[in-house]
Each structure stands twice: as C-alpha cells, then as structure tokens.
Design a protein around this motif. Structure first.
Motif, short mmCIF file in Angstrom:
data_model
loop_
_atom_site.label_atom_id
_atom_site.label_comp_id
_atom_site.label_asym_id
_atom_site.label_seq_id
_atom_site.Cartn_x
_atom_site.Cartn_y
_atom_site.Cartn_z
N LEU A 179 0.86 -1.19 0.00
CA LEU A 179 0.00 0.00 0.00
C LEU A 179 0.89 1.24 0.00
CD1 LEU A 179 -2.67 -1.06 2.67
CD2 LEU A 179 -2.72 -1.36 0.18
N ASP A 180 0.87 1.94 -1.10
CA ASP A 180 1.86 3.01 -1.31
C ASP A 180 1.18 4.20 -1.98
OD1 ASP A 180 4.26 4.36 -1.50
OD2 ASP A 180 5.01 3.17 -3.19
N PRO A 181 0.31 4.91 -1.24
CA PRO A 181 -0.48 5.97 -1.89
C PRO A 181 0.37 7.08 -2.51
CG PRO A 181 -0.66 6.08 0.51
CD PRO A 181 0.02 4.79 0.20
N HIS A 182 1.57 7.29 -1.97
CA HIS A 182 2.39 8.38 -2.50
C HIS A 182 3.55 7.88 -3.37
CE1 HIS A 182 0.44 10.08 1.15
NE2 HIS A 182 0.15 11.01 0.26
N GLY A 183 3.54 6.62 -3.68
CA GLY A 183 4.57 6.08 -4.56
C GLY A 183 5.98 6.27 -4.03
N ARG A 184 6.13 6.09 -2.72
CA ARG A 184 7.45 6.36 -2.12
C ARG A 184 8.31 5.12 -1.92
NH1 ARG A 184 7.41 5.92 3.88
NH2 ARG A 184 5.27 5.73 4.67
N VAL A 185 7.77 3.95 -2.23
CA VAL A 185 8.57 2.73 -2.06
C VAL A 185 9.44 2.54 -3.31
CG1 VAL A 185 8.53 0.25 -1.68
CG2 VAL A 185 6.74 1.69 -0.67
N PRO A 186 10.76 2.50 -3.14
CA PRO A 186 11.63 2.35 -4.31
C PRO A 186 11.34 1.04 -5.05
CG PRO A 186 12.90 2.94 -2.35
CD PRO A 186 11.51 2.62 -1.88
N LEU A 187 11.30 1.10 -6.36
CA LEU A 187 10.97 -0.10 -7.14
C LEU A 187 12.11 -1.10 -7.20
CD1 LEU A 187 8.84 1.47 -10.02
CD2 LEU A 187 8.07 0.17 -8.02
N ARG A 188 13.22 -0.75 -6.57
CA ARG A 188 14.31 -1.74 -6.49
C ARG A 188 14.15 -2.64 -5.26
NH1 ARG A 188 16.32 3.19 -5.16
NH2 ARG A 188 17.13 3.46 -3.05
N ARG A 189 13.15 -2.40 -4.45
CA ARG A 189 12.89 -3.27 -3.30
C ARG A 189 12.65 -4.70 -3.77
NH1 ARG A 189 15.02 -0.32 -0.52
NH2 ARG A 189 14.39 0.72 1.40
N GLY A 190 13.08 -5.66 -2.95
CA GLY A 190 12.99 -7.07 -3.31
C GLY A 190 11.58 -7.51 -3.65
N VAL A 191 10.61 -6.94 -2.97
CA VAL A 191 9.23 -7.35 -3.21
C VAL A 191 8.82 -7.08 -4.66
CG1 VAL A 191 8.13 -5.16 -2.54
CG2 VAL A 191 6.99 -7.33 -2.04
N PHE A 192 9.50 -6.13 -5.29
CA PHE A 192 9.22 -5.84 -6.70
C PHE A 192 10.15 -6.58 -7.65
CE2 PHE A 192 7.91 -1.68 -4.65
CZ PHE A 192 6.55 -1.91 -4.77
N THR A 193 11.32 -6.94 -7.16
CA THR A 193 12.35 -7.43 -8.09
C THR A 193 12.71 -8.91 -7.96
OG1 THR A 193 14.09 -6.78 -6.55
CG2 THR A 193 13.47 -5.17 -8.25
N ASP A 194 12.41 -9.53 -6.80
CA ASP A 194 12.96 -10.88 -6.61
C ASP A 194 12.18 -11.96 -7.35
OD1 ASP A 194 10.71 -11.48 -5.05
OD2 ASP A 194 11.78 -11.33 -3.14
N GLY A 195 10.99 -11.65 -7.81
CA GLY A 195 10.22 -12.59 -8.64
C GLY A 195 9.75 -13.83 -7.90
N SER A 196 9.88 -13.85 -6.59
CA SER A 196 9.53 -15.09 -5.87
C SER A 196 8.02 -15.24 -5.66
CB SER A 196 10.27 -15.16 -4.53
OG SER A 196 10.06 -14.00 -3.77
#
Ligand SMILES: NC(=O)c1ccc[n+]([C@@H]2O[C@H](COP(=O)([O-])OP(=O)(O)OC[C@H]3O[C@@H](n4cnc5c(N)ncnc54)[C@H](OP(=O)(O)O)[C@@H]3O)[C@@H](O)[C@H]2O)c1
Length: 376
Positions: A179-196
């Motif tokens: 939940l990121d209403p202001h788009g402040r979570v970097p897209l390099r975070r594992g949750v976006f990149t690790d593909g698991s």
C-alpha cells in the motif's frame, strides 16, 4: 496418529466447516470445558496444565480481556476433533491455533504484529530484526500460507524490504500487496524485483508516474483516498480472487484496518523485551473510560518465550462486492453493539494518518498496463 505435518497439510485445504467435518477435524457443539478463571480451555476439554506441556500450543485459553471465560466464548466454542489418542500434541496445537481462521471461510481479513512488552514493533530507528522469537516467525509464515494476499504499508516496505514469502512451513506464497499511496517505495525493493511471488503495487493515481515496473508486478492505481479505505481495499482484493488477506504491518496499517472495522482476527505476539521507545504497534483514537475499551474475545498461547494473543474481533463484514454503499459509517462503528471499537464521535481518523477516509466510496480504481502486458 495424525502428526503435525499431516495436520498442517489438512489445515491448508480447509475453508469451511463442511470441509473440516469431512476431514474429521471438527465436531461442532458447545464446549464441555469449564471456565478456569484465567481463561477457558478450548482444545478437546484439556486442562491448562496439560496444554502447557505441549510446546507450541502451551497455555491456550479463551477468555475475555479480563481473563475470564465468558458466555459468548462458550457459545462460539467448538471442539477440534482429531479422535483422542489419535493425534499428536503438536498436531492438536496446530488445529487449536489455525482451525478458527480456516473456518472463517474464503473471505477473511487478519493481521499479525510482533511487539515488545511496552507496545513497540521496532526500535526508534526502525529496526525490527527481530522483536519476537523463532516460534513467532513460524507462526507468521503459517499465516502467510493460509492467506491469498499479504499486505504491508509503505513504511514497512521501505524499512524492512521484506520478502513476504512462505519459507518456514509448507505452503504457497500469497500475492504480495504494497500500500503506497504516495509512490514512495523504491521499485528496487525485493518485493518488486525478486520474482519469488506476484506483487501488487497499490499506488495513488499520479504517483506511479509512468515508472517502469518490473515483470511480475501489477500496478493498481487508486483514484483517491477513499479507495484506500481498508474496507474498500478488502473488496478490491476480493474482486481479484484474493479473499483471505493477511495484514502484516506495520503499526499504522494494522491500526487503520482495526480502527475501521476491517479485521476479523488480530494476532499480537508479545515478546518479553522492553524498548522504552520505538515504532508503535496498535494505535487508534481510544475511549476516555476503561469501561468503553475494546475487549475482544481472546485466546492465549505460548510461542517459546513469547505469548501469542489471538483476538476474535467478531466482525460481520459484508463485502457487498457490487459496492455502491455508503461506507463512511463504518468508521463510526456503534460501540453499543457489543465489544466494538469506540471511536471519537465523528469516527475521526488516527492523528498520524491521512484524513481522507469516511467518504462515500468513489468508484473506479483504474487499471494501468505494464511490463507483462496484463491489466490489473
Ligand atoms: N514487529 C512487527 O510485527 C512489524 C511488522 C511490520 C513492520 N514492522 C516495523 O514497523 C515499521 C513500519 O511501520 P509503520 O507503522 O511506521 O508503517 P506501515 O504501517 O508499514 O506503513 C504505513 C504507511 O503505509 C501507507 N498505508 C498503509 N495503509 C494505508 C491505507 N489504508 N491507505 C493509505 N495508505 C496506507 C501509508 O503510506 P504514506 O505514508 O506514504 O501515506 C502509511 O503511512 C518498520 O520499522 C518495520 O520494521 C514491524
């Protein structure tokens, strides 16, 4: 003899009382156990002392927040039936702990927090590695395995870079929702990149800013704050087939779901540690008087050195998936209806969160296309 791993595999398949009865796990009816002052045993009529010797399930009891067994608890009690003598204590403990959640059906929202004795979920620098012990980690992974989706707030995604996958037990990974209403979570975070596991990035309109999203990540752009109201989020996820939702933190996110009556169950694991200061766990606009405090039905059990409190919030959440209802009133839940949250008179939001709830829901969270060409 039903052992713990067999019991867990059964639990993972059960989403209704009929399925539990067919599996021989459930015998519905009034509990035969007696109130014992410190809570009422709910597991096959066992005594407290018997329970305490059973490791992970030790010390289980159901009571109101005053520590007394109550009529409501008795009314709701069921006996988990694994045929006496035919089930290991560890399997029995697993059934005691997770069958109530499984029986809640395919649409249930539940949250978990691990906190210090003085109510903090991380130190003042945001370090949460680890507040609670290994047993609680196992419990958390079981909750993930029973969920279709696991939700975290932006604060947790930024601070912890959590994997949110199931590793400490068998089970499928839930869809990860940020939940990121202001788009402040970097897209390099594992949750976006690790593909698991699949990830759904729930972002406020305009904050996704055309950023390139990794494959396997779906973007759900919501039009306004009202679409982020917890009940609306639950409906939005349910419409995507994500009916069982674990809210995994942090404190702001869980508090908001609790405060706005969007949680069926809340698990709080308390570790015997004092932090003095830190990131708070549950916070909401509380009552002025103790007699108006929220006192849900609870069950307690030992998780190693920690104590797990399982709170049944007695929520009757009608998802009403075709929407169109005035959802604003849920924030002002009637405290007179028994055991619910007493809010400030206007059902005001928490001091440290967005004040844009309590409106009639705006239709039309809209979809965006991204990487893999899917529309979400
Ligand atoms: N011990 C534990 O069990 C545990 C579990 C998880 C996390 N943690 C710790 O907790 C800390 C983070 O927790 P936190 O309470 O500060 O933050 P958080 O709950 O992780 O994130 C809060 C933020 O998420 C967004 N958000 C969440 N729900 C929303 C909703 N319904 N509508 C709109 N926005 C929503 C908002 O982002 P914006 O601010 O951008 O508006 C909000 O401020 C970290 O230090 C982490 O290590 C501990």
């Amino acid at each position: 003899m039903l052992d713990a791993s067999q019991a867990w595999e059964l639990l993972r398949t059960i989403r209704s009382e009929a399925e539990a009865e067919a599996a021989g796990l459930l015998r519905t009816g009034e509990s035969e156990s007696e109130s014992e002052g410190q809570g009422q045993s709910q597991g096959q009529g066992r005594s407290e002392s018997q329970s305490e010797s059973e490791g992970e399930g030790g010390g289980e009891g159901v009571s109101d927040a005053n520590g007394n067994g109550n009529a409501d608890a008795q009314k709701h009690s069921r006996q988990w039936q694994g045929k006496p003598g035919n089930i290991s204590p560890e399997a029995d403990a697993l059934l005691d702990r997770y069958l109530p959640l499984c029986l809640a059906g395919p649409q249930v929202t539940f949250a978990q927090l691990g906190q210090s004795l003085d109510g903090f979920i991380a130190t003042r620098t945001g370090d949460a590695d680890y507040v609670t012990g290994e047993e609680d980690r196992g419990h958390l992974h079981r909750l993930r395995a029973l969920a279709d989706a696991v939700v975290v707030g932006a604060g947790t995604a930024v601070a912890d870079d959590p994997k949110l996958t199931v590793r400490a037990c068998s089970g499928a990974n839930p869809v990860r929702v940020v939940l990121d209403p202001h788009g402040r979570v970097p897209l390099r975070r594992g949750v976006f990149t690790d593909g698991s596991a699949p990830t759904l990035w729930v972002v406020g309109a305009g904050h996704e800013n055309g950023r390139a999203v990794p494959d396997g990540v779906d973007v759900l752009s919501l039009p306004d704050g009202d679409a982020f109201a917890p009940r609306n989020l639950v409906r939005t996820l349910a419409r995507r087939g994500l009916g069982r939702v674990l809210i995994e933190g942090g404190g702001i996110t869980v508090s908001r779901f609790l405060h706005e009556r969007a949680l069926h169950r809340l698990y709080v694991t308390v570790a015997p540690v004092l932090l003095g200061d830190g990131i708070p766990g549950i916070r909401f606009a509380g009552p002025e008087l103790m007699r108006d405090a929220l006192r849900p039905r609870i069950r307690r059990s030992a998780l190693g050195e920690d104590t797990l409190f399982d709170l049944d919030l007695d929520l009757d959440l009608d998802l009403d998936l075709d929407l169109g209802r005035d959802l604003g009133r849920v924030a002002g839940f009637d405290p007179g209806s028994g055991g619910g949250l007493r809010t400030t008179p206007g059902g005001e939001p928490l001091a440290d969160e967005h004040a844009d709830t309590g409106q009639t829901r705006g239709e039309g969270e809209h979809s965006v296309h991204h990487g893999d060409g899917q529309t979400q």
